[in-house]
Design a protein around this motif. Sequence first.
Motif, PDB file in Angstrom:
ATOM      1  N   GLN A  34       0.841  -1.191   0.000  1.00  8.49           N
ATOM      2  CA  GLN A  34       0.000   0.000   0.000  1.00  8.49           C
ATOM      3  C   GLN A  34       0.882   1.248   0.000  1.00  8.49           C
ATOM      4  O   GLN A  34       1.812   1.354   0.799  1.00  8.49           O
ATOM      5  N   VAL A  35       0.550   2.204  -0.883  1.00  5.60           N
ATOM      6  CA  VAL A  35       1.410   3.382  -1.018  1.00  5.60           C
ATOM      7  C   VAL A  35       1.469   4.185   0.285  1.00  5.60           C
ATOM      8  O   VAL A  35       2.475   4.843   0.570  1.00  5.60           O
ATOM      9  N   GLU A  36       0.398   4.124   1.101  1.00  9.22           N
ATOM     10  CA  GLU A  36       0.415   4.846   2.377  1.00  9.22           C
ATOM     11  C   GLU A  36       1.467   4.265   3.315  1.00  9.22           C
ATOM     12  O   GLU A  36       2.192   5.009   3.985  1.00  9.22           O
ATOM     13  N   HIS A  37       1.549   2.953   3.382  1.00  8.62           N
ATOM     14  CA  HIS A  37       2.525   2.325   4.278  1.00  8.62           C
ATOM     15  C   HIS A  37       3.949   2.459   3.751  1.00  8.62           C
ATOM     16  O   HIS A  37       4.899   2.577   4.528  1.00  8.62           O
ATOM     17  N   ILE A  38       4.098   2.467   2.438  1.00  7.67           N
ATOM     18  CA  ILE A  38       5.417   2.697   1.869  1.00  7.67           C
ATOM     19  C   ILE A  38       5.888   4.120   2.189  1.00  7.67           C
ATOM     20  O   ILE A  38       7.038   4.337   2.588  1.00  7.67           O
ATOM     21  N   PHE A  46       4.055   7.874  -3.671  1.00  7.14           N
ATOM     22  CA  PHE A  46       3.832   7.441  -5.048  1.00  7.14           C
ATOM     23  C   PHE A  46       2.341   7.528  -5.357  1.00  7.14           C
ATOM     24  O   PHE A  46       1.498   7.162  -4.536  1.00  7.14           O
ATOM     25  N   ARG A  47       2.024   8.007  -6.551  1.00 11.61           N
ATOM     26  CA  ARG A  47       0.624   8.160  -6.944  1.00 11.61           C
ATOM     27  C   ARG A  47      -0.060   6.798  -7.054  1.00 11.61           C
ATOM     28  O   ARG A  47       0.587   5.766  -7.256  1.00 11.61           O
ATOM     29  N   TRP A  48      -1.385   6.825  -6.957  1.00  9.26           N
ATOM     30  CA  TRP A  48      -2.166   5.587  -6.927  1.00  9.26           C
ATOM     31  C   TRP A  48      -2.035   4.777  -8.206  1.00  9.26           C
ATOM     32  O   TRP A  48      -2.327   3.562  -8.212  1.00  9.26           O
ATOM     33  N   VAL A  49      -1.586   5.387  -9.285  1.00 10.86           N
ATOM     34  CA  VAL A  49      -1.448   4.653 -10.552  1.00 10.86           C
ATOM     35  C   VAL A  49      -0.230   3.745 -10.559  1.00 10.86           C
ATOM     36  O   VAL A  49      -0.056   2.955 -11.492  1.00 10.86           O
ATOM     37  N   PHE A  50       0.619   3.845  -9.544  1.00 14.32           N
ATOM     38  CA  PHE A  50       1.819   3.016  -9.471  1.00 14.32           C
ATOM     39  C   PHE A  50       1.670   1.926  -8.417  1.00 14.32           C
ATOM     40  O   PHE A  50       0.839   2.033  -7.504  1.00 14.32           O
ATOM     41  N   GLN A  51       2.503   0.886  -8.524  1.00 23.08           N
ATOM     42  CA  GLN A  51       2.429  -0.255  -7.616  1.00 23.08           C
ATOM     43  C   GLN A  51       3.821  -0.614  -7.084  1.00 23.08           C
ATOM     44  O   GLN A  51       4.370  -1.665  -7.415  1.00 23.08           O
ATOM     45  N   PRO A  52       4.391   0.268  -6.253  1.00 18.95           N
ATOM     46  CA  PRO A  52       5.685  -0.027  -5.643  1.00 18.95           C
ATOM     47  C   PRO A  52       5.542  -1.106  -4.578  1.00 18.95           C
ATOM     48  O   PRO A  52       4.428  -1.536  -4.240  1.00 18.95           O
ATOM     49  N   PRO A  67       8.678   3.020  -8.712  1.00 15.60           N
ATOM     50  CA  PRO A  67       8.307   3.029 -10.123  1.00 15.60           C
ATOM     51  C   PRO A  67       9.215   3.928 -10.964  1.00 15.60           C
ATOM     52  O   PRO A  67       9.462   5.085 -10.624  1.00 15.60           O
ATOM     53  N   GLN A  68       9.754   3.389 -11.990  1.00 16.71           N
ATOM     54  CA  GLN A  68      10.377   4.111 -13.106  1.00 16.71           C
ATOM     55  C   GLN A  68      11.742   4.722 -12.812  1.00 16.71           C
ATOM     56  O   GLN A  68      12.690   4.505 -13.537  1.00 16.71           O
ATOM     57  N   SER A  88       5.963   6.012 -21.877  1.00 17.62           N
ATOM     58  CA  SER A  88       4.995   6.857 -21.172  1.00 17.62           C
ATOM     59  C   SER A  88       3.634   6.201 -20.970  1.00 17.62           C
ATOM     60  O   SER A  88       2.738   6.818 -20.376  1.00 17.62           O
ATOM     61  N   THR A  89       3.441   4.977 -21.426  1.00 17.53           N
ATOM     62  CA  THR A  89       2.184   4.272 -21.200  1.00 17.53           C
ATOM     63  C   THR A  89       2.276   3.459 -19.915  1.00 17.53           C
ATOM     64  O   THR A  89       3.198   2.658 -19.744  1.00 17.53           O
ATOM     65  N   LEU A  90       1.326   3.662 -19.015  1.00 17.67           N
ATOM     66  CA  LEU A  90       1.301   2.906 -17.764  1.00 17.67           C
ATOM     67  C   LEU A  90       1.018   1.436 -18.047  1.00 17.67           C
ATOM     68  O   LEU A  90       0.074   1.100 -18.773  1.00 17.67           O
ATOM     69  N   ARG A  91       1.820   0.568 -17.454  1.00 14.76           N
ATOM     70  CA  ARG A  91       1.618  -0.867 -17.604  1.00 14.76           C
ATOM     71  C   ARG A  91       0.487  -1.347 -16.684  1.00 14.76           C
ATOM     72  O   ARG A  91       0.315  -0.826 -15.578  1.00 14.76           O
TER      73      ARG A  91
END
Length: 368
Positions: A34-38, A46-52, A67-68, A88-91
């Motif tokens: 979860q981006v909040e815990h990271i 990290f924005r919600w569109v990413f999955q770190p 991410p990236q 530039s296209t989100l996977r």
Amino acid sequence: MTDVGIDIAACRGRQQRVVEQMVQHDLDLVVVTQVEHIQYLAGPRFRWVFQPVAALSREGRLTLVAPQRLPEVAAADEVLTYEAQWRSTLRNDQRKASTDVLISALASQPQPRRMGVEFSTFGTYLSSHFEATLFDIEPALYSLRRRKDPDELALIRKAIAGTGRMYERAREIIAPGVTELHVFNELQSAAVEEFGEMLTGTGNDYQCGSRGGPPRKGRSAMAGELYILDLGPAFRGYFADNARTIAVAEPTDAQQLAWEFIMRAFEHVQREVRPGKNARALFREVRAILDEAPVGVFDHHLGHGIGLFPHEAPHLNPNWDDTFQEGETFTVEPGLYAPELQAGMRIENDYVVTLDGVECLTDFPLEL
């Protein structure tokens, strides 16, 4: 721009508190997605569109897969990247991509026997790489997040400053004939000016003559109505949440009387809350005060914690049985609603629990 930045020492302190939980529950590794815990542990948002993904070992070593590109600042011992975008296209397979990088980074370490993960979001692909017994670390993380460190409180104060600017602008423009969309746009602009950057969240209520909701196209304010503004902008991931009710013209006698009872509720809260105070008991005490009002009903929660999520503990709600702790940030939002009040009113303050009481963080005018 603001000078509120990532505090490496504070992040390391939070990591150490998680390590203490790992020792208590005999965990070899904690993996968070979860981006909040990271952000809570490593610093970057990290924005919600990413999955770190991040992994913390029992020895206190944090591995971050971002991410990236590498973040400028991170409280991590190893920072790696995965390809979140191609040209530039989100996977759509980012979780697989970030997981593969993490598993490669952990390959030289012994396989964990017991591993803490967030049960609500820990996915099948990630779990397929481990044979460990899984433990739900999410409740412990939420519990640790209740007490805010100074760097977190600074971000919350900045978010609240944005609401202060929003109310200033609202009191300048609210008058008969102003549209809800115009008020919404002006208030968003005021918060952006205060932050010097985009909001990372916004909310909540922007309707006139209503208990709340998003702005409505073509709806204009009318004399005699009350305008409930329940504002929740987020600054770099940390949320404010407070409310003011503004009379479109002069408030009626009934509206002013209801406001006076809401002020009594705030006086009680500021007098009674301190570490150890039961939040359920506080709800019942305030409800008793508002039940004495000759007009209006109070029929929602009294408040909640704020931080990386709009609603956190402590819950000022009879469905929970929380106790206030020093360092918590929370809201109090008494309201009274009735047709003779032109829907009703809600006023909300934000507080931080101190050693022997509370500090009000929303020092803005309360008048209608």
